[in-house]
Design a protein around this motif. Sequence first.
Motif, PDB file in Angstrom:
ATOM      1  N   LEU A 275      27.385 -18.663  -2.821  1.00 28.34           N
ATOM      2  CA  LEU A 275      27.584 -17.218  -2.711  1.00 28.34           C
ATOM      3  C   LEU A 275      27.631 -16.558  -4.084  1.00 28.34           C
ATOM      4  N   LEU A 276      28.338 -17.191  -5.009  1.00 34.32           N
ATOM      5  CA  LEU A 276      28.479 -16.617  -6.354  1.00 34.32           C
ATOM      6  C   LEU A 276      27.203 -16.806  -7.171  1.00 34.32           C
ATOM      7  N   ALA A 277      26.575 -17.953  -7.039  1.00 32.57           N
ATOM      8  CA  ALA A 277      25.374 -18.241  -7.833  1.00 32.57           C
ATOM      9  C   ALA A 277      24.218 -17.312  -7.458  1.00 32.57           C
ATOM     10  N   HIS A 278      24.098 -16.987  -6.169  1.00 35.09           N
ATOM     11  CA  HIS A 278      22.988 -16.139  -5.720  1.00 35.09           C
ATOM     12  C   HIS A 278      23.402 -14.683  -5.528  1.00 35.09           C
ATOM     13  N   ASN A 279      24.655 -14.369  -5.822  1.00 42.32           N
ATOM     14  CA  ASN A 279      25.166 -13.005  -5.732  1.00 42.32           C
ATOM     15  C   ASN A 279      24.893 -12.384  -4.360  1.00 42.32           C
ATOM     16  N   VAL A 280      25.231 -13.147  -3.315  1.00 40.73           N
ATOM     17  CA  VAL A 280      25.084 -12.670  -1.949  1.00 40.73           C
ATOM     18  C   VAL A 280      26.454 -12.655  -1.279  1.00 40.73           C
ATOM     19  N   ARG A 281      26.569 -11.890  -0.178  1.00 39.72           N
ATOM     20  CA  ARG A 281      27.854 -11.749   0.503  1.00 39.72           C
ATOM     21  C   ARG A 281      27.944 -12.584   1.765  1.00 39.72           C
ATOM     22  N   THR A 282      26.788 -13.047   2.256  1.00 33.30           N
ATOM     23  CA  THR A 282      26.761 -13.798   3.507  1.00 33.30           C
ATOM     24  C   THR A 282      25.779 -14.944   3.410  1.00 33.30           C
ATOM     25  N   LEU A 283      26.172 -16.101   3.923  1.00 36.82           N
ATOM     26  CA  LEU A 283      25.288 -17.260   4.011  1.00 36.82           C
ATOM     27  C   LEU A 283      25.097 -17.628   5.476  1.00 36.82           C
ATOM     28  N   PRO A 284      23.849 -17.742   5.948  1.00 33.33           N
ATOM     29  CA  PRO A 284      23.629 -18.290   7.289  1.00 33.33           C
ATOM     30  C   PRO A 284      24.003 -19.771   7.306  1.00 33.33           C
ATOM     31  N   VAL A 285      24.700 -20.172   8.339  1.00 33.88           N
ATOM     32  CA  VAL A 285      25.102 -21.573   8.492  1.00 33.88           C
ATOM     33  C   VAL A 285      24.174 -22.210   9.526  1.00 33.88           C
ATOM     34  N   VAL A 286      23.568 -23.355   9.167  1.00 32.27           N
ATOM     35  CA  VAL A 286      22.609 -24.011  10.055  1.00 32.27           C
ATOM     36  C   VAL A 286      23.067 -25.432  10.362  1.00 32.27           C
ATOM     37  N   ASP A 287      22.568 -25.954  11.486  1.00 30.02           N
ATOM     38  CA  ASP A 287      22.878 -27.336  11.840  1.00 30.02           C
ATOM     39  C   ASP A 287      21.842 -28.279  11.229  1.00 30.02           C
ATOM     40  N   GLY A 288      21.887 -29.520  11.613  1.00 31.08           N
ATOM     41  CA  GLY A 288      20.984 -30.507  11.045  1.00 31.08           C
ATOM     42  C   GLY A 288      19.523 -30.220  11.321  1.00 31.08           C
ATOM     43  N   ALA A 289      19.227 -29.506  12.420  1.00 32.31           N
ATOM     44  CA  ALA A 289      17.849 -29.184  12.775  1.00 32.31           C
ATOM     45  C   ALA A 289      17.400 -27.846  12.201  1.00 32.31           C
ATOM     46  N   GLY A 290      18.263 -27.203  11.413  1.00 35.04           N
ATOM     47  CA  GLY A 290      17.900 -25.927  10.800  1.00 35.04           C
ATOM     48  C   GLY A 290      18.103 -24.724  11.684  1.00 35.04           C
ATOM     49  N   ARG A 291      18.822 -24.884  12.793  1.00 35.37           N
ATOM     50  CA  ARG A 291      19.068 -23.759  13.698  1.00 35.37           C
ATOM     51  C   ARG A 291      20.377 -23.065  13.351  1.00 35.37           C
ATOM     52  N   ASP A 346      14.115 -20.124  19.117  1.00 29.05           N
ATOM     53  CA  ASP A 346      14.974 -21.317  19.109  1.00 29.05           C
ATOM     54  C   ASP A 346      16.050 -21.247  18.034  1.00 29.05           C
ATOM     55  N   ARG A 347      16.290 -20.026  17.487  1.00 29.39           N
ATOM     56  CA  ARG A 347      17.343 -19.747  16.496  1.00 29.39           C
ATOM     57  C   ARG A 347      17.057 -20.389  15.142  1.00 29.39           C
ATOM     58  N   THR A 348      15.798 -20.651  14.850  1.00 28.08           N
ATOM     59  CA  THR A 348      15.435 -21.053  13.499  1.00 28.08           C
ATOM     60  C   THR A 348      15.519 -19.829  12.593  1.00 28.08           C
ATOM     61  N   VAL A 349      16.122 -19.973  11.418  1.00 29.40           N
ATOM     62  CA  VAL A 349      16.299 -18.846  10.506  1.00 29.40           C
ATOM     63  C   VAL A 349      14.957 -18.491   9.865  1.00 29.40           C
ATOM     64  N   LEU A 350      14.542 -17.224  10.045  1.00 24.36           N
ATOM     65  CA  LEU A 350      13.278 -16.749   9.484  1.00 24.36           C
ATOM     66  C   LEU A 350      13.496 -15.831   8.285  1.00 24.36           C
ATOM     67  N   GLY A 351      14.625 -15.147   8.263  1.00 30.89           N
ATOM     68  CA  GLY A 351      14.892 -14.226   7.169  1.00 30.89           C
ATOM     69  C   GLY A 351      16.256 -13.589   7.314  1.00 30.89           C
ATOM     70  N   VAL A 352      16.591 -12.722   6.363  1.00 32.21           N
ATOM     71  CA  VAL A 352      17.871 -12.012   6.361  1.00 32.21           C
ATOM     72  C   VAL A 352      17.621 -10.564   5.963  1.00 32.21           C
ATOM     73  N   ILE A 353      18.307  -9.659   6.638  1.00 28.58           N
ATOM     74  CA  ILE A 353      18.267  -8.241   6.270  1.00 28.58           C
ATOM     75  C   ILE A 353      19.678  -7.824   5.881  1.00 28.58           C
ATOM     76  N   THR A 354      19.832  -7.371   4.649  1.00 30.43           N
ATOM     77  CA  THR A 354      21.136  -6.948   4.150  1.00 30.43           C
ATOM     78  C   THR A 354      21.247  -5.431   4.191  1.00 30.43           C
ATOM     79  N   GLN A 355      22.435  -4.937   3.883  1.00 33.86           N
ATOM     80  CA  GLN A 355      22.627  -3.493   3.806  1.00 33.86           C
ATOM     81  C   GLN A 355      21.711  -2.885   2.756  1.00 33.86           C
ATOM     82  N   THR A 356      21.520  -3.599   1.635  1.00 34.14           N
ATOM     83  CA  THR A 356      20.627  -3.111   0.576  1.00 34.14           C
ATOM     84  C   THR A 356      19.191  -3.021   1.074  1.00 34.14           C
ATOM     85  N   ASP A 357      18.744  -4.043   1.817  1.00 36.16           N
ATOM     86  CA  ASP A 357      17.391  -4.018   2.377  1.00 36.16           C
ATOM     87  C   ASP A 357      17.201  -2.811   3.283  1.00 36.16           C
TER      88      ASP A 357
END
Length: 375
Positions: A275-291, A346-357
Amino acid sequence: MSESIRAPRQGKPAPGFRLFRPILAGATLRERLVACLGALAGITLTGLICGWFFGEGPHIPLIVAPMGASAVLLFAVPASPLAQPWPVIGGNTISAFMGVLAAHFIPDPVVAIGVGVSLAIAAMSVTRSLHPPGGAAALTALIGGPAVTSAGFLFPLFPVCVNSVILVALGIAFHKISRRNYPHVPVAVPVNTHGTADLPAPIRVGIRPEDVDAALVALDETLDIDRADLDRLLRQVEHHALVRVHGNLTCGEVMSRDVVTIKSDSSAARARELLLAHNVRTLPVVDGAGRLTGTVGLRELALREVGGVSEAMSEARTAALEDPAVGLVPTLTDGRTHAIVVVSADRTVLGVITQTDLLATLARSASAKAFEQAA
């Protein structure tokens, strides 16, 4: 663009079709069928229960006629302020008492029926139990025949009050099974989650509660809708208008694609580091299959003081690639959500939209509209 936000087709419906259009706003065929089923169950069971406990016979009415009208409100328009438990029970009972009172003191039946109904309206207004079938309950007490007359001041208690209580109890059970909101509780007005005196962002501009009050005063009419529901409806209208005007950009076009994620079995220390290294406020949490399984931010990590990400993560707010990006405005301005995760079926993460976006998208869209108008 999804079907729900497309502009409605123009043109007048055929006269035959118009005749059968629902009178109530928001009414659908499914809602009407559910209402019919609810009335069938409610009225039938009310009669059966009263007959079982109190017996049947000409000396006592099994169920009074106003319950049919109450069932229409209770099952067809459960969000109406006139259909809530207290108006159904209190309105019918109090009105029946007013009818009995008028019959007892006024010998002329023509005068008595007028006085009884008017007293019922006054009493229901004072006790905040206004319920249209209450007028019928008052009339039943006046012209219901020998069985009602012989019951006297017991008539408002049985069968009116007992019928009403049973019908409401059955209505609550039925609506719970059918997953409807009853007793209807209006959605709470947004609050400032930052503990300051400022109004929450969603209601800082645009329609304000005092605007709704002023409009109601100007219309000088009584509307069968809760004041808080009316306020929420108008805000939803604003939102759909915004999507209609700026809805050409989809989440897939706006989202950040190079998403920093974290595995659910990672440590809290690793989440803080990312979070600190990439200066982001939220991280998506994924399981072993990337979902996607949730999201985690510095707030969750600080409040819960846990060792693992799986213990700190919160439920993720998600969107699909084809969803209008502007449709995310209510979620990203609620004071709690900082990012929305765009996922596949199937809940695979494709992207993120933030308040800034989203802010950049709205600014770009507004500039483009202004340029088109100027040209």
